[in-house]
Motif scaffolding. Structure first.
Motif, short mmCIF file in Angstrom:
data_model
loop_
_atom_site.label_atom_id
_atom_site.label_comp_id
_atom_site.label_asym_id
_atom_site.label_seq_id
_atom_site.Cartn_x
_atom_site.Cartn_y
_atom_site.Cartn_z
N GLY A 143 38.60 38.41 35.31
CA GLY A 143 38.66 39.79 34.83
C GLY A 143 38.89 40.82 35.92
O GLY A 143 39.03 42.00 35.63
N ASP A 144 38.93 40.38 37.18
CA ASP A 144 39.17 41.32 38.28
C ASP A 144 40.62 41.78 38.31
O ASP A 144 41.53 41.05 37.92
N PHE A 145 40.81 42.99 38.82
CA PHE A 145 42.14 43.52 39.07
C PHE A 145 42.27 43.84 40.56
O PHE A 145 41.32 44.27 41.19
N PHE A 146 43.45 43.61 41.11
CA PHE A 146 43.70 44.05 42.48
C PHE A 146 45.19 44.34 42.63
O PHE A 146 46.02 43.89 41.82
N GLN A 147 45.53 45.12 43.63
CA GLN A 147 46.92 45.48 43.87
C GLN A 147 47.38 44.93 45.21
O GLN A 147 46.62 44.93 46.17
N ARG A 148 48.62 44.46 45.26
CA ARG A 148 49.22 43.98 46.49
C ARG A 148 50.64 44.53 46.61
O ARG A 148 51.36 44.61 45.62
#
Length: 320
Positions: free
Chosen positions: A281-286
């Protein structure tokens, strides 16, 4: 222990050792530090499934188990054998793990660079006794040359010398070109060094890159042509990275292939922030490279070209 709802999680951010995953507890409420190989585990203290570990309850009683690894190849580093799923530190600067015969490591020391600045005109990295990582120190110079070195990376303004809270405004931005993608197919890493930040400090910056999928179909070349430089995207796709999937779909361009021994690599690229969603359920941006144009040439990367200094081709014209 029974789960209680609504969930009550600690307000403090989770601090886990380097290389340790954040995973959900059995209640699906709170992130906890995953247990590692050989450590005690339970439903509330799950094992690090990203490393292929599971909680074996057959060897210990009273609701506790021990983290074991699924079947997998061992790793050999400098004559020492490590088991699948085992974490180890070959030096104080690296935290490594053996995953089915492959060794992956993360640095425990920062590799940041530091330019001269008004508050630190003569930066120098020093190794201290009883400390593993080198640290930056600021050598004091004479008042006359205090700003001479620092002004090498700041705009010269005769009206006033740069103030400490005005570093970014006076910073002369210096950025290298992006390095070639670390993989010729599939997801890889590209890097550069830049001081385009509020501290005007040289830092290593990375972005994800994909020159082409490893299952990329070969397009037929037109009559009289020996290369398909930049095939048109056929359909939209979701990017996958470390088990996580991009939240939106994209129609990226990829580099094609040649029939005369040449290879095609990215030539003009852009950098876009891509958001990923993980199973927990985590979100991250790259940051990720998007290809605008490829070039075909004989200066081809060889196997494991990321480790070879003979391959110097770089991407140009990056637009963020």
């Amino acid at each position: 222990q029974a789960c209680t709802y609504p969930c009550q999680c600690p307000s403090q951010p989770l601090q886990c050792p380097a290389g340790t995953s954040h995973v959900l507890d059995a209640c699906g409420c709170c992130k906890v530090c995953a247990r590692q190989l050989g450590e005690l585990c339970s439903l509330q203290k799950p094992c690090d499934h990203h490393k292929g570990l599971y909680c074996d309850f057959s060897k210990i009683h009273r609701g506790s188990g021990i983290c074991l690894a699924h079947e997998g190849a061992t790793c050999d580093l400098l004559g020492k054998i490590y088991h699948n799923g085992e974490s180890f530190q070959p030096t104080c600067k690296l935290q490594c793990i053996c995953m089915d015969g492959a060794i992956g490591c993360i640095p425990l020391c920062s590799d940041d660079l530091r330019l001269p600045s008004p508050e630190c005109p003569n930066p120098r990295r020093v190794k201290f006794r009883n400390k593993c990582c080198e640290e930056w120190i600021c050598e004091e110079g004479s008042e006359e040359n205090r700003f001479e070195t620092a002004m090498a990376v700041f705009r010269e303004d005769p009206a006033h010398k740069p103030e400490l809270n005005n570093l970014q405004e006076n910073c002369l931005v210096q950025t290298t070109e992006w390095s070639a993608c670390s993989k010729s197919c599939g997801m890889g890493i590209s890097a550069r060094v830049t001081n385009d930040n509020p501290q005007c400090r040289l830092e290593k910056e990375t972005r994800l890159c994909m020159v082409r999928p490893c299952s990329f179909p070969t397009e037929k070349t037109k009559k009289g042509k020996k290369c398909v430089r930049t095939p048109k995207p056929r359909q939209s796709l979701h990017f996958e990275f470390s088990g996580c999937t991009s939240t939106r779909s994209y129609r990226p361009k990829f580099c094609g292939s040649c029939t005369d021994g040449r290879c095609c690599t990215p030539y003009v690229t852009s950098t876009v922030e891509v958001e990923f969603r993980c199973p927990e359920g985590d979100f991250f941006q790259r940051k990720m490279m998007f290809i605008k144009m490829c070039s075909c040439h004989y200066d081809c990367p060889r196997d494991n070209d990321i480790f070879l200094a003979t391959y110097h081709r770089r991407m140009i014209g990056d637009h963020v």
